[in-house]
Design an enzyme around this catalytic site. Sequence first.
Site, PDB file in Angstrom:
ATOM      1  N   HIS A  30     -22.491 -41.373 -16.589  1.00  0.00           N
ATOM      2  CA  HIS A  30     -21.814 -42.615 -16.956  1.00  0.00           C
ATOM      3  C   HIS A  30     -20.382 -42.287 -17.385  1.00  0.00           C
ATOM      4  O   HIS A  30     -19.969 -41.132 -17.330  1.00  0.00           O
ATOM      5  CB  HIS A  30     -22.589 -43.383 -18.039  1.00  0.00           C
ATOM      6  CG  HIS A  30     -22.850 -42.609 -19.299  1.00  0.00           C
ATOM      7  ND1 HIS A  30     -21.837 -42.165 -20.125  1.00  0.00           N
ATOM      8  CD2 HIS A  30     -24.001 -42.175 -19.866  1.00  0.00           C
ATOM      9  CE1 HIS A  30     -22.350 -41.536 -21.154  1.00  0.00           C
ATOM     10  NE2 HIS A  30     -23.663 -41.493 -21.022  1.00  0.00           N
ATOM     11  N   LYS A  53     -21.893 -47.104 -29.727  1.00  0.00           N
ATOM     12  CA  LYS A  53     -21.870 -46.000 -28.801  1.00  0.00           C
ATOM     13  C   LYS A  53     -22.553 -46.448 -27.515  1.00  0.00           C
ATOM     14  O   LYS A  53     -23.607 -47.082 -27.544  1.00  0.00           O
ATOM     15  CB  LYS A  53     -22.624 -44.805 -29.389  1.00  0.00           C
ATOM     16  CG  LYS A  53     -22.449 -43.570 -28.522  1.00  0.00           C
ATOM     17  CD  LYS A  53     -23.377 -42.438 -28.903  1.00  0.00           C
ATOM     18  CE  LYS A  53     -23.182 -41.293 -27.933  1.00  0.00           C
ATOM     19  NZ  LYS A  53     -24.246 -40.310 -27.972  1.00  0.00           N
ATOM     20  N   CYS A 108     -44.975 -40.750 -35.904  1.00  0.00           N
ATOM     21  CA  CYS A 108     -44.156 -40.733 -34.698  1.00  0.00           C
ATOM     22  C   CYS A 108     -43.813 -42.160 -34.325  1.00  0.00           C
ATOM     23  O   CYS A 108     -44.672 -43.036 -34.308  1.00  0.00           O
ATOM     24  CB  CYS A 108     -44.941 -40.064 -33.560  1.00  0.00           C
ATOM     25  SG  CYS A 108     -44.236 -40.402 -31.938  1.00  0.00           S
ATOM     26  N   HIS A 155     -19.549 -39.241 -19.666  1.00  0.00           N
ATOM     27  CA  HIS A 155     -19.466 -37.934 -19.018  1.00  0.00           C
ATOM     28  C   HIS A 155     -18.129 -37.807 -18.277  1.00  0.00           C
ATOM     29  O   HIS A 155     -17.460 -36.788 -18.310  1.00  0.00           O
ATOM     30  CB  HIS A 155     -20.588 -37.743 -17.995  1.00  0.00           C
ATOM     31  CG  HIS A 155     -21.972 -37.878 -18.558  1.00  0.00           C
ATOM     32  ND1 HIS A 155     -22.790 -38.943 -18.251  1.00  0.00           N
ATOM     33  CD2 HIS A 155     -22.678 -37.099 -19.408  1.00  0.00           C
ATOM     34  CE1 HIS A 155     -23.947 -38.801 -18.878  1.00  0.00           C
ATOM     35  NE2 HIS A 155     -23.904 -37.688 -19.593  1.00  0.00           N
ATOM     36  N   HIS A 209     -45.673 -43.300 -30.959  1.00  0.00           N
ATOM     37  CA  HIS A 209     -47.111 -43.500 -30.977  1.00  0.00           C
ATOM     38  C   HIS A 209     -47.629 -44.096 -32.284  1.00  0.00           C
ATOM     39  O   HIS A 209     -48.803 -44.428 -32.388  1.00  0.00           O
ATOM     40  CB  HIS A 209     -47.822 -42.165 -30.705  1.00  0.00           C
ATOM     41  CG  HIS A 209     -47.559 -41.643 -29.328  1.00  0.00           C
ATOM     42  ND1 HIS A 209     -46.471 -40.833 -29.039  1.00  0.00           N
ATOM     43  CD2 HIS A 209     -48.203 -41.845 -28.150  1.00  0.00           C
ATOM     44  CE1 HIS A 209     -46.487 -40.541 -27.744  1.00  0.00           C
ATOM     45  NE2 HIS A 209     -47.512 -41.145 -27.183  1.00  0.00           N
ATOM     46  N   CYS A 242     -46.157 -34.166 -32.631  1.00  0.00           N
ATOM     47  CA  CYS A 242     -46.904 -35.362 -32.253  1.00  0.00           C
ATOM     48  C   CYS A 242     -47.782 -35.017 -31.060  1.00  0.00           C
ATOM     49  O   CYS A 242     -47.285 -34.615 -30.012  1.00  0.00           O
ATOM     50  CB  CYS A 242     -45.970 -36.507 -31.895  1.00  0.00           C
ATOM     51  SG  CYS A 242     -46.843 -37.933 -31.189  1.00  0.00           S
ATOM     52  N   CYS A 273     -46.972 -37.181 -27.918  1.00  0.00           N
ATOM     53  CA  CYS A 273     -45.773 -36.797 -27.174  1.00  0.00           C
ATOM     54  C   CYS A 273     -45.863 -35.365 -26.681  1.00  0.00           C
ATOM     55  O   CYS A 273     -45.081 -34.960 -25.827  1.00  0.00           O
ATOM     56  CB  CYS A 273     -44.532 -36.900 -28.050  1.00  0.00           C
ATOM     57  SG  CYS A 273     -44.228 -38.527 -28.714  1.00  0.00           S
TER      58      CYS A 273
END
Length: 519
Positions: free
Chosen positions: A21, A303, A147, A24, A150, A130, A133
């Site tokens: 994007h 941002k 987490c 970068h 989850h 987690c 994950c």
Amino acid sequence: MGDKKSFYLTTPIYYVNDAPHIGHAYTTVAGDVLTRWHRQKGEAVWFLTGTDEHGQKVLNTAQANKVAPQQWCDNLVESSWKPVWRDLNIANDDFIRTTESRHMERVQRFLQGLKDDGFIYAGKFEGPYCIGCEEFKLPGDLDEGKCRIHSKPVEMLSEENWFFKLSAFREELLNHYKKNPEACQPASARNEVISFLEGEVRDLSISRSTFDWGIPVPWDTKQVIYVWFDALLNYATAVGLGDDADSEGGKKFAKTWPADVHLVGKDILRFHAVIWPAMLMAAKVAIPKKIFAHGWLLVGGEKMSKSKLTGIAPSDITKDFGVDAFRYYFLRAIPFGTDGSFSWEDMSARYTSELANDFGNLASRLIAMIEKYCENTIPAVATEASLAKQLAETVKSADEAICALDFQGGINSIMDFCKRINGYVTETEPWKVAKDPARKAELDLILYNTADALRALAVLLHPVMPESTEKLWESLGANTSIGSIAEQKISEVAKWGQLPAGSKVTKTPVLFPRLEENK
RNA sequence: GGCGGGGUAGCUCAGCUUGGUAGAGCAAGCGGCUCAUAAUCGCUGUGUCGUGGGUUCAAAUCCCGCCUCCGCUACCA
């Protein structure tokens, strides 16, 4: 050229989780402009960019897309990343991928060296993990011990890892940044690094055993090297780190290292300003001369991020404004080093006012008058002392600013000179002078000065806007009379009167066409 | 919570270290000019300087409190 050390600049290697994007592109364009400027100063230059391809996230993304990680990277690099840089006219000398063998072999050799010298030891990495994950979490990723993805409590797990003695370099790094303000810029970034180093610095776990998409630890192949440790080394592996001095890689290394500037976004400052130099110190390799952390592009005050739908692809902008305006806008509008807000309104306003009205139109009026009053031919060489003086000052301040990575300041002084030339034309009124055949000499003088000023503007803006300045260059007939624009030296550009009399001028389409009404 | 940075014209920002009628660019209005992409050149207006107090003859500038935004407070890259 010869054996002189090159000005070596790097961008971060971008993580190939997704397509590029404008954030970068901002970094890469800045690097491109700075290296083009140094090339036009006549210096040897080496400009590196590339992609960071290892790590759990890439693996997860590839798996989610049901392709092998290597293939995922290959596709993305070839179909997204390299084309974007080509489209933006990025003149990088090399492009490194962390999955290339030239990188992986040198990384392994480097790590083995640190191990042999006692900077690597076995330890326990402990952290909240987690199960859902299948990964370790950061403290900031947790909501009251759960987490966020989850909503389940995480477990404290530990893993046997290899550790790097980062803590051993705290003092040396601190002294380095205190003594060398230019080693980390801007000052706000340096202050953050110093305050970090003044606190407790812990050793760093540099291997992972829970997944295998990475470079194997040479002496413990059940583990892969932590992706940051791997990635940071690209800057040096790309130019031959650790190769025999008389080999090709060794010679390249001698000619480029240490890097003059690592451009980074402020979010990855610490990796570059703390971990990276510590790694090099451990290996007794010179550390980079400067880490420059630029700001973020903000969209609507936040941002830019894809998840918030504020991620903008470079092509969204270039399709309406063109590549040169894209390159110009971000460096001109935002002080390099602070956050800057992007808006279509500001982009359009600057395009119209600065590029179309001030610069493009100046070229149009000059070319039209040479055509109308001088039969398409540059008249006799003349010198307007006040303009020559101002040009000399412009070049001096622009060069100082750009070499200090103050792109905004540099472009500003160049554009101020452009405005001055518009004023000169308006004040001297060549269209009136042209009506009186007795004033032909005066007319020629005015038009020559204007043309030679445009010659200088084209050269000075070439690193920023290679495409349109090239068009202007050809339009002035300079290509055939004094050679290619890229070969024009910054140190010579202020010398008045370089455009030879008699050069044939040709009319070209307008450099920056007006935007359509409904934009 | 701690540390650091910001809140100034419609917009983007400078000024604050070394207190003394508030600045630039863009946008807007007026005038000039006509070579040019309705362009260019000149002139003009614009502000409770986040908020409440304090120091001072005098504060956007120094001190204290408050509101608000943001960054750092390490091993996702």
